[in-house]
Motif scaffolding. Structure first.
Motif, PDB file in Angstrom:
ATOM      1  N   LEU A 193       0.850  -1.323  -0.340  1.00 27.05           N
ATOM      2  CA  LEU A 193       0.084  -0.333  -0.174  1.00 27.05           C
ATOM      3  C   LEU A 193       0.840   1.175   0.537  1.00 27.05           C
ATOM      4  N   GLY A 194       2.164   1.029  -0.424  1.00 28.77           N
ATOM      5  CA  GLY A 194       3.090   2.446   0.443  1.00 28.77           C
ATOM      6  C   GLY A 194       2.959   2.429   1.127  1.00 28.77           C
ATOM      7  N   LEU A 195       3.055   1.773   2.430  1.00 30.92           N
ATOM      8  CA  LEU A 195       3.467   2.455   3.787  1.00 30.92           C
ATOM      9  C   LEU A 195       4.497   1.801   4.314  1.00 30.92           C
ATOM     10  N   GLU A 196       4.831   2.555   4.812  1.00 30.61           N
ATOM     11  CA  GLU A 196       5.508   1.406   6.179  1.00 30.61           C
ATOM     12  C   GLU A 196       5.460   0.483   6.491  1.00 30.61           C
ATOM     13  N   GLU A 197       6.749  -0.506   6.744  1.00 33.53           N
ATOM     14  CA  GLU A 197       6.517  -1.708   6.844  1.00 33.53           C
ATOM     15  C   GLU A 197       5.266  -2.111   8.297  1.00 33.53           C
ATOM     16  N   ASP A 198       5.792  -1.408   8.885  1.00 34.47           N
ATOM     17  CA  ASP A 198       5.689  -2.023  10.200  1.00 34.47           C
ATOM     18  C   ASP A 198       4.137  -1.263  10.228  1.00 34.47           C
ATOM     19  N   LEU A 280      -8.639  -0.231   7.510  1.00 37.16           N
ATOM     20  CA  LEU A 280      -7.585   0.289   6.984  1.00 37.16           C
ATOM     21  C   LEU A 280      -7.331   0.860   6.167  1.00 37.16           C
ATOM     22  N   SER A 281      -7.548  -0.103   5.025  1.00 32.65           N
ATOM     23  CA  SER A 281      -7.073   0.412   3.935  1.00 32.65           C
ATOM     24  C   SER A 281      -7.891   1.372   2.733  1.00 32.65           C
ATOM     25  N   ASN A 282      -8.967   1.357   3.605  1.00 34.77           N
ATOM     26  CA  ASN A 282     -10.137   1.578   2.869  1.00 34.77           C
ATOM     27  C   ASN A 282     -10.632   0.923   1.814  1.00 34.77           C
ATOM     28  N   GLY A 283     -11.002  -0.468   1.702  1.00 39.22           N
ATOM     29  CA  GLY A 283     -11.227  -1.139   0.896  1.00 39.22           C
ATOM     30  C   GLY A 283     -11.293  -1.159  -0.339  1.00 39.22           C
ATOM     31  N   LYS A 317      -9.918   2.747  11.331  1.00 42.37           N
ATOM     32  CA  LYS A 317     -11.162   3.842  10.635  1.00 42.37           C
ATOM     33  C   LYS A 317      -9.869   3.747   9.233  1.00 42.37           C
ATOM     34  N   PRO A 318     -10.479   4.033   8.052  1.00 38.92           N
ATOM     35  CA  PRO A 318      -9.351   3.730   7.042  1.00 38.92           C
ATOM     36  C   PRO A 318      -8.559   5.456   7.428  1.00 38.92           C
ATOM     37  N   LEU A 319      -6.623   4.167   7.042  1.00 37.15           N
ATOM     38  CA  LEU A 319      -5.541   5.307   7.205  1.00 37.15           C
ATOM     39  C   LEU A 319      -6.087   7.212   6.713  1.00 37.15           C
ATOM     40  N   PRO A 320      -5.407   8.136   6.947  1.00 36.44           N
ATOM     41  CA  PRO A 320      -5.124   9.179   5.889  1.00 36.44           C
ATOM     42  C   PRO A 320      -5.120   8.278   4.581  1.00 36.44           C
ATOM     43  N   GLU A 321      -3.472   8.239   4.798  1.00 33.43           N
ATOM     44  CA  GLU A 321      -2.776   8.152   2.844  1.00 33.43           C
ATOM     45  C   GLU A 321      -3.869   7.362   2.061  1.00 33.43           C
ATOM     46  N   MET A 322      -4.994   5.981   2.744  1.00 36.33           N
ATOM     47  CA  MET A 322      -5.603   5.865   1.780  1.00 36.33           C
ATOM     48  C   MET A 322      -6.696   6.643   1.598  1.00 36.33           C
ATOM     49  N   VAL A 323      -7.278   7.944   2.185  1.00 35.92           N
ATOM     50  CA  VAL A 323      -8.057   8.745   1.691  1.00 35.92           C
ATOM     51  C   VAL A 323      -7.873  10.038   0.998  1.00 35.92           C
ATOM     52  N   THR A 324      -8.506   9.859  -0.489  1.00 34.20           N
ATOM     53  CA  THR A 324      -8.345  10.936  -0.844  1.00 34.20           C
ATOM     54  C   THR A 324      -9.895  11.956  -1.704  1.00 34.20           C
ATOM     55  N   GLU A 325      -9.803  13.226  -2.267  1.00 36.27           N
ATOM     56  CA  GLU A 325     -10.836  13.552  -2.743  1.00 36.27           C
ATOM     57  C   GLU A 325     -11.800  12.397  -3.042  1.00 36.27           C
ATOM     58  N   ALA A 326     -11.005  11.748  -4.575  1.00 37.31           N
ATOM     59  CA  ALA A 326     -11.333  10.917  -5.602  1.00 37.31           C
ATOM     60  C   ALA A 326     -11.884   9.531  -4.657  1.00 37.31           C
ATOM     61  N   PHE A 331     -15.813   3.837   5.425  1.00 35.33           N
ATOM     62  CA  PHE A 331     -15.987   3.334   6.969  1.00 35.33           C
ATOM     63  C   PHE A 331     -15.820   4.340   8.031  1.00 35.33           C
ATOM     64  N   PRO A 332     -16.823   4.229   8.585  1.00 34.05           N
ATOM     65  CA  PRO A 332     -16.759   5.416   9.342  1.00 34.05           C
ATOM     66  C   PRO A 332     -16.270   5.128  11.223  1.00 34.05           C
ATOM     67  N   PRO A 333     -15.633   6.022  11.685  1.00 36.12           N
ATOM     68  CA  PRO A 333     -14.626   5.687  12.920  1.00 36.12           C
ATOM     69  C   PRO A 333     -15.442   4.677  14.054  1.00 36.12           C
ATOM     70  N   ARG A 334     -14.776   3.199  14.085  1.00 31.20           N
ATOM     71  CA  ARG A 334     -15.649   2.412  15.620  1.00 31.20           C
ATOM     72  C   ARG A 334     -14.265   1.733  16.354  1.00 31.20           C
TER      73      ARG A 334
END
Length: 358
Positions: A193-198, A280-283, A317-326, A331-334
């Motif tokens: 996903l282009g994230l740090e491995e941990d 977390l991966s926003n789908g 909730k979806p990680l900020p890096e996985m969320v864009t305007e497009a 998913f809502p935070p839970r």
């Protein structure tokens, strides 16, 4: 205190009944899709659950590693389930775990009842069968044994069976090596996903807080397998689920509008991406709808280990890096507990899933 007496499916199956009680009969709309699992497994046409070879997961050659990650990402995105081979868990250890589970379920029922859980009082660990917790009062054709296996300091060893003698030792060792496999897989999924491995592992609680819960599912022979399910259609709430089985087919995945039967792949571990990683991966990674079929000829046993975040400590909730305007947050935070609660009131079924993915 009133303890709810739950009928064991094993008792029912061994009583010689020729027809199953109505509580186990699936609704009409489901029955049209339940076939003979042995015939289904033989089919080679149509989509097949992919196999991922973990040999190159940590290759020193960047090109080889990237090729592996591209394939892992494709399968995690399209399917969310895979057969893992070259996973590094010794065959001998897997055989010990399976033998111990088989021997436990081979004990007389009154012996197993010493470890019975009591779901009504919240004591969910132990030997059990499903309570009817939906409006139709439907039950699944399985008994099970459920307990936390990792981290070590969170285990309740009074729940673990004393017989067979190797159960505790084999299960402890399996939990330990499976925990490191989970780290390796989560690292690769993060990198894809282009994230740090941990990153993903941290997000689900890390070494201290991520829980490994083992559920040994025991599916007795069923006199009318065309009317019942071992496990009804659902997605896993976990981050990852790892599954061993006794090479009797039963797992089906709802893929592209149809039920696909997982083949029995020798020396493999089945792995599901669960809802937690999907969120977390926003789908971008998929938590696939699946179910378990039963049969007349053979007992099926599976060993599922669910890797779960702590119930209350983390907001999923979806990680900020996985969320864009497009691609806004899907998913809502839970908390994990709130997610489970939400799912209890929103019945998963293939038609709804198919509509929501159109």
């Amino acid at each position: 205190m009133v303890v709810t007496i739950v009928p064991r499916v094993e008792s029912l199956a061994s009583s010689g009944v020729l027809s199953i009680p109505k509580e186990y009969v699936r609704p009409q709309e489901e029955l049209t899709s339940i076939g003979d699992i042995f015939e289904e497994e033989k089919k080679d046409e149509g989509p097949q659950v992919p196999t991922i070879d973990l040999r190159d997961i940590e290759s020193d050659d960047p090109a080889v590693r990237e090729k592996f990650r591209a394939e892992l990402k494709r399968v995690a995105s399209e399917w969310g389930v895979m057969h893992l081979v070259n996973h590094g868990i010794p065959d001998e250890l897997i055989e010990r775990v399976k033998k111990a589970g088989e021997e436990f379920f081979g004990l007389p029922i009154e012996e197993k009842e010493k470890y019975a859980n009591d779901q009504t009082s919240g004591k969910i660990q132990g030997y059990g069968s499903k309570l009817a917790n939906n409006a139709s009062g439907q039950l699944e054709w399985e008994d099970y044994y459920f307990h936390l296996v990792f981290p070590e300091d969170k285990r309740d060893m009074t729940i673990w069976p004393n017989t067979p003698a190797d159960y505790k030792v084999a299960t402890e060792e399996y939990a330990r090596v499976l925990r490191s496999l989970a780290t390796r897989v989560l690292s690769a999924l993060s990198a894809c996903l282009g994230l740090e491995e941990d990153r993903l592992e941290k997000e689900v609680g890390g070494l201290e807080e991520m829980l490994l819960q083992m559920k040994i599912n025991y599916y007795p022979k069923c006199p009318q397998p065309e009317l019942a399910l071992g496990v009804e259609a659902h997605t896993d709430v976990s981050a990852l689920t790892f599954i061993l089985h006794n090479m009797v087919p039963g797992l089906q995945l709802f893929y592209e509008g149809k039920w696909v039967t997982a083949k029995c792949v020798p020396n493999s571990i089945i792995m599901h991406i669960g809802d937690t990683i999907e969120i977390l991966s926003n789908g971008k990674y998929k938590s696939i709808l699946h179910r378990g079929l039963v049969n007349k000829e053979k007992v099926r046993i599976s060993w599922a280990v669910f890797c779960e975040p702590p119930k209350e400590k983390i907001i999923l909730k979806p990680l900020p890096e996985m969320v864009t305007e497009a691609e806004p947050a899907l998913f809502p935070p839970r908390t994990f507990a709130q997610h489970i609660e939400h799912k209890l009131f929103r019945k998963d079924n293939p038609e709804d899933e198919a509509k929501s993915s159109e």
